[in-house]
Design a protein around this motif. Structure first.
Motif, mmCIF file in Angstrom:
data_model
loop_
_atom_site.group_PDB
_atom_site.id
_atom_site.type_symbol
_atom_site.label_atom_id
_atom_site.label_comp_id
_atom_site.label_asym_id
_atom_site.label_seq_id
_atom_site.Cartn_x
_atom_site.Cartn_y
_atom_site.Cartn_z
ATOM 1 N N ASP A 182 34.172 1.233 42.099
ATOM 2 C CA ASP A 182 35.532 1.592 42.298
ATOM 3 C C ASP A 182 36.605 1.259 43.329
ATOM 4 O OD1 ASP A 182 34.101 5.200 42.848
ATOM 5 O OD2 ASP A 182 32.468 3.554 43.708
ATOM 6 N N GLY A 183 36.760 0.156 42.989
ATOM 7 C CA GLY A 183 38.017 -0.504 42.918
ATOM 8 C C GLY A 183 38.199 -1.051 44.438
ATOM 9 N N TYR A 184 36.957 -0.661 45.176
ATOM 10 C CA TYR A 184 37.071 -1.191 46.648
ATOM 11 C C TYR A 184 37.191 -2.664 46.234
ATOM 12 C CZ TYR A 184 36.374 2.793 48.970
ATOM 13 O OH TYR A 184 36.458 4.297 48.902
ATOM 14 N N ARG A 185 37.763 -4.328 47.531
ATOM 15 C CA ARG A 185 37.363 -4.973 46.856
ATOM 16 C C ARG A 185 35.985 -6.078 47.886
ATOM 17 N NH1 ARG A 185 43.350 -6.370 48.098
ATOM 18 N NH2 ARG A 185 42.940 -8.398 47.991
ATOM 19 N N ILE A 186 35.427 -6.281 47.843
ATOM 20 C CA ILE A 186 34.921 -7.114 48.898
ATOM 21 C C ILE A 186 34.740 -8.964 48.470
ATOM 22 C CG2 ILE A 186 32.244 -7.770 48.184
ATOM 23 C CD1 ILE A 186 33.404 -4.564 49.218
ATOM 24 N N ALA A 187 35.009 -9.247 49.890
ATOM 25 C CA ALA A 187 34.820 -11.071 49.647
ATOM 26 C C ALA A 187 33.958 -11.557 50.339
ATOM 27 C CB ALA A 187 36.724 -11.226 50.633
#
Length: 347
Positions: A182-187
């Motif tokens: 869904d376009g959430y950014r994970i680092a």
């Protein structure tokens, strides 16, 4: 007082697709769900929690708001006979707090005091008041610790995930940046810090590594080019000049901890041209390299709390231990390049 647990809320479009991403690819474990609302909570490997919900309007606080159970009406206390209003003897007299020794007498009508375990599997809905609800946005990445990120990057690539970016902050951490469906950014981040003994050992053996890497090479062999187009001679001179520059940073930090400085302190390409890296002899440089390392090691042994001292750059505080580790790892990487170049040229 109960501990407040951050709960990151991600509003997604397809619950099954997101579960596949977080559970099967990233290794998060589901620990609670509400199928009617299309909502699942998952626990990251480090214990952090996220909540996936396919309901864009769901008020998360209604799921975990404290509820007060209805109380049973209290039974009326029995009347005390008039003849017992006055104690017959001293033994019948109660202490002011209700007990014979001044202790508070137990109240059979009081509710039992208990604590709810938010980590349990059978979590009654609406019973948790310890969560800090944090609505995730798609601009700020959610950070979670990871391990073996280079291998993990390859594994995720096999799933067909695009735009996997592994960035390294030398001597500090490396970060694998991912986008969910869904376009959430994970680092995912992994510490690269060594303990102080390992840092010192790596730094100390730098001159031996470099001298061993060029052992047996003739002067003309130093013109062999790496795959990047630099010669071995140029690599050696880069190593020494970088070490001299790093020594200056370390000494600033040791003598003036907290001093501000700008990165970089010099332009490597300009130095390579104006200091004649292409043709300069290297023997004196190798001696200088060993001398610089011995000098810095002596300073680290002499100055109290040396590894904790720091400089301040535009990126934040940089401790001496980080500078020493970066210098040590830089030489190790350059030596590997020299050895690979030797193998290509068969010597």
């Amino acid at each position: 007082m109960s501990e407040t647990i951050p709960l990151h809320v991600l509003r997604i479009t397809d619950l099954n697709r997101s579960l596949t991403f977080y559970r099967d690819m990233l290794g998060f474990e589901p620990d609670w769900e509400d199928p009617e609302r299309g909502t699942v909570r998952l626990v990251a490997p480090d214990g952090d929690r996220i909540l996936l919900t396919s309901d864009p309007e769901l008020d998360i606080r209604t799921l975990f708001a404290p509820e007060t159970p209805p109380r049973e009406p209290a039974e009326p206390e029995p009347a005390v006979p008039e003849e017992r209003l006055e104690p017959e003897s001293e033994e019948d007299q109660a202490a002011p707090d209700g007990g014979p020794d001044g202790e508070q007498a137990p109240n059979p009508e009081a509710e039992p005091v208990g604590s709810y375990d938010p980590f349990g599997e059978e979590e009654p809905k609406g019973q948790v008041g310890t969560y800090q609800i944090l609505e995730a946005n798609k601009e700020e990445p959610l950070r979670f610790p990871g391990e073996n990120l280079e291998y993990f990057q390859e594994r995720l690539a096999m799933y067909g995930l695009p735009d996997l970016l592994l960035e390294e902050n030398p001597g500090v951490e490396q970060v694998l940046k991912i986008q969910d469906p869904d376009g959430y950014r994970i680092a995912l981040y992994e510490s690269l810090r060594l303990d102080d003994e390992e840092v010192i050992a790596l730094y100390r053996k730098g001159p031996d590594l470099l001298e061993g890497a060029i052992l047996g090479l003739e002067n003309e062999d130093l013109e062999w080019e790496t795959e990047e187009g630099e010669t071995i001679r140029q690599l050696i001179l880069q190593i020494v000049d970088f070490d001299l520059e790093m020594m200056q940073r370390i000494k600033w930090a040791l003598a003036e901890s907290g001093r501000k400085y700008t990165i970089p302190l010099y332009d490597p390409e300009e130095w390579a041209e104006k200091l004649h890296y292409a043709s300069r002899p290297v023997q004196a440089e190798l001696g200088m390299f060993r001398f610089v390392r011995d000098h810095v090691l002596s300073q680290l042994e002499t100055v109290s709390g040396a590894m904790d001292r720091y400089l301040v750059s535009e990126h934040g505080n940089v401790e001496v231990r980080t500078m020493v580790q970066v210098a040590g790892e830089s030489v190790r990487e350059q030596v590997q390049t020299i050895m690979e170049t030797r193998r290509r040229y068969g010597k």
